[in-house]
Scaffold this active site. Structure first.
Site, PDB file in Angstrom:
ATOM      1  N   GLY A 196     -68.585 -45.592 -40.178  1.00 28.92           N
ATOM      2  CA  GLY A 196     -67.981 -44.775 -41.230  1.00 28.92           C
ATOM      3  C   GLY A 196     -66.591 -45.240 -41.600  1.00 28.92           C
ATOM      4  N   GLY A 205     -65.037 -53.810 -47.332  1.00 29.10           N
ATOM      5  CA  GLY A 205     -65.814 -54.711 -46.466  1.00 29.10           C
ATOM      6  C   GLY A 205     -67.217 -54.154 -46.247  1.00 29.10           C
ATOM      7  N   HIS A 206     -67.290 -52.857 -45.895  1.00 31.29           N
ATOM      8  CA  HIS A 206     -68.609 -52.225 -45.715  1.00 31.29           C
ATOM      9  C   HIS A 206     -69.390 -52.249 -47.026  1.00 31.29           C
ATOM     10  CE1 HIS A 206     -66.256 -49.794 -42.617  1.00 31.29           C
ATOM     11  NE2 HIS A 206     -67.217 -50.337 -41.897  1.00 31.29           N
ATOM     12  N   GLN A 216     -69.320 -47.571 -27.040  1.00 33.89           N
ATOM     13  CA  GLN A 216     -68.747 -48.907 -27.228  1.00 33.89           C
ATOM     14  C   GLN A 216     -67.215 -48.891 -27.144  1.00 33.89           C
ATOM     15  OE1 GLN A 216     -70.473 -49.357 -31.343  1.00 33.89           O
ATOM     16  NE2 GLN A 216     -68.551 -50.402 -31.769  1.00 33.89           N
ATOM     17  N   GLY A 241     -70.642 -57.669 -40.787  1.00 32.93           N
ATOM     18  CA  GLY A 241     -69.525 -58.463 -41.306  1.00 32.93           C
ATOM     19  C   GLY A 241     -69.155 -59.591 -40.358  1.00 32.93           C
ATOM     20  N   LYS A 298     -66.216 -60.552 -39.886  1.00 28.74           N
ATOM     21  CA  LYS A 298     -64.918 -60.280 -39.256  1.00 28.74           C
ATOM     22  C   LYS A 298     -65.118 -60.084 -37.748  1.00 28.74           C
ATOM     23  CE  LYS A 298     -62.739 -56.290 -39.540  1.00 28.74           C
ATOM     24  NZ  LYS A 298     -62.457 -55.894 -38.126  1.00 28.74           N
ATOM     25  N   MET A 323     -59.995 -56.468 -44.116  1.00 33.19           N
ATOM     26  CA  MET A 323     -60.208 -55.021 -44.217  1.00 33.19           C
ATOM     27  C   MET A 323     -60.810 -54.494 -42.925  1.00 33.19           C
ATOM     28  SD  MET A 323     -61.160 -54.055 -48.015  1.00 33.19           S
ATOM     29  CE  MET A 323     -60.166 -54.671 -49.379  1.00 33.19           C
ATOM     30  N   SER A 340     -61.310 -50.429 -40.756  1.00 38.43           N
ATOM     31  CA  SER A 340     -61.019 -48.989 -40.732  1.00 38.43           C
ATOM     32  C   SER A 340     -59.743 -48.730 -39.942  1.00 38.43           C
ATOM     33  CB  SER A 340     -62.180 -48.227 -40.083  1.00 38.43           C
ATOM     34  OG  SER A 340     -63.378 -48.536 -40.762  1.00 38.43           O
TER      35      SER A 340
HETATM   36  O1  PAF Z   1     -69.205 -52.961 -36.409  1.00 38.46           O
HETATM   37  C1  PAF Z   1     -69.328 -51.731 -36.238  1.00 38.46           C
HETATM   38  O2  PAF Z   1     -68.874 -50.917 -37.046  1.00 38.46           O
HETATM   39  C2  PAF Z   1     -70.045 -51.232 -34.997  1.00 38.46           C
HETATM   40  O3  PAF Z   1     -69.780 -52.021 -33.896  1.00 38.46           O
HETATM   41  C3  PAF Z   1     -71.571 -51.072 -35.210  1.00 38.46           C
HETATM   42  C4  PAF Z   1     -72.238 -52.395 -35.470  1.00 38.46           C
HETATM   43  C5  PAF Z   1     -71.828 -50.116 -36.366  1.00 38.46           C
HETATM   44  C6  PAF Z   1     -72.203 -50.467 -33.949  1.00 38.46           C
HETATM   45  O4  PAF Z   1     -71.663 -49.214 -33.651  1.00 38.46           O
END
Ligand code: PAF
Length: 280
Positions: free
Chosen positions: A31, A36-37, A61, A147, A149, A184, A186
């Site tokens: 989110g 970039g997204h 993570q 991405g 990045k 870019m 978040s």
């Molecule tokens: O790159 C990310 O935003 C996260 O590591 C992903 C791939 C959505 C997994 O939670």
């Protein structure tokens, strides 16, 4: 556009796409969507019959001391961006939905995760591999978009798909940058004005690495040291690593073949940023 919050409904929607012979593209995100997204989303929309964007801040993570609690979340804005980009489904499960009581299975990887970010964030890639495997199983995508990045993440996911015989095409997309070159992310939202200005030096240092490589420098330690020296002059920046590696193995390049990148991780103030540039 539909917003789905449960695994069972998402699986049913994905099964319906399949039954109709429609291809699905998945854009996994945490989110706080930025350009970039959205470049991944546009690519997914252009290449697939249906596009699913997952929005899930994946607790497993993050290391215990990291920014899971403060990670930027803006579901209203994210949904609007997805709607405007012709996304079909936003999958936005809760942590409990993804990791219910009794959850004990993880996807782990050795070697590729041992250096760079993996060396500093020991649980990170286990969390990424686990959640991405679950997202693949829940959404059955034909293609999934990530991405460049996050170069190590991209290499790890490509390896996982190969090793575990997953039926997904992994598509890597170029880094999208602000006007001054900052990649870019978040996490850029955490930077104050001074840190934001300093953060652009990461990209400038990577351009220097590119220039040296293009001019024929092949002593990779010299290039890495040069980046370290450049960034050490910027007061708010603390370099974690600057390494030249093979993009597939995340190891020092073996000869002059394959794709070679220069990858950097640095703290700007308290914010950890990563970036990389393709040298060859
Ligand atoms: O790159 C990310 O935003 C996260 O590591 C992903 C791939 C959505 C997994 O939670």
């Amino acid at each position: 556009m539909e917003i789905i919050r449960t695994v069972s409904e998402m699986k049913a929607a994905a099964a319906a796409f399949r039954a109709e012979g429609l291809s699905a593209g998945l854009v996994p995100t945490m989110g706080s969507l930025h350009e970039g997204h959205m470049s991944l989303v546009r690519k997914a929309v252009s290449e697939n019959d249906r596009t699913v964007v997952s929005i899930f801040v994946n607790p497993i993570q993050f290391e215990a001391h990291e920014d899971f609690g403060s990670y930027p979340r803006d579901m209203a804005k994210d949904s609007e961006l997805c709607e405007r980009a012709s996304v079909d489904v936003v999958f936005n499960p809760s942590a409990r939905e993804m990791y219910p009581d009794g959850f004990h299975s993880y996807v782990d990887m050795s070697v590729l995760t041992e250096g760079l970010c993996g060396a500093r964030r020991p649980n990170h890639f286990r969390g990424v591999c686990t959640v991405v495997s679950k997202l693949f199983n829940i959404t059955y995508p034909r293609r999934a978009y990530f991405g460049q990045k996050d170069a190590q993440q991209l290499a790890v996911i490509k390896r996982m798909v190969l090793d575990l015989n997953m039926d997904v095409e992994v598509v890597g997309m170029p880094v999208i940058r602000e006007a001054d070159g900052l990649a870019m992310s978040s996490r850029n939202a955490y930077l104050n004005d001074e840190e934001r200005a300093d953060a652009a030096y990461i990209c400038k240092a990577l351009s220097e690495a590119s220039r040296l490589f293009d001019e024929g420098e092949r002593d990779i330690r010299r290039i890495e040291r040069h980046i370290g020296e450049l960034l050490s002059k910027i007061p708010s920046i603390a370099l974690e690593y600057a390494e030249i590696v093979d993009a597939k193995t995340m190891r020092p390049p073996d000869g002059d073949h394959g794709e070679i990148i220069c990858a950097v991780a640095a703290r700007v103030g308290k914010t950890r940023l990563i970036d990389n540039v393709r040298l060859k």
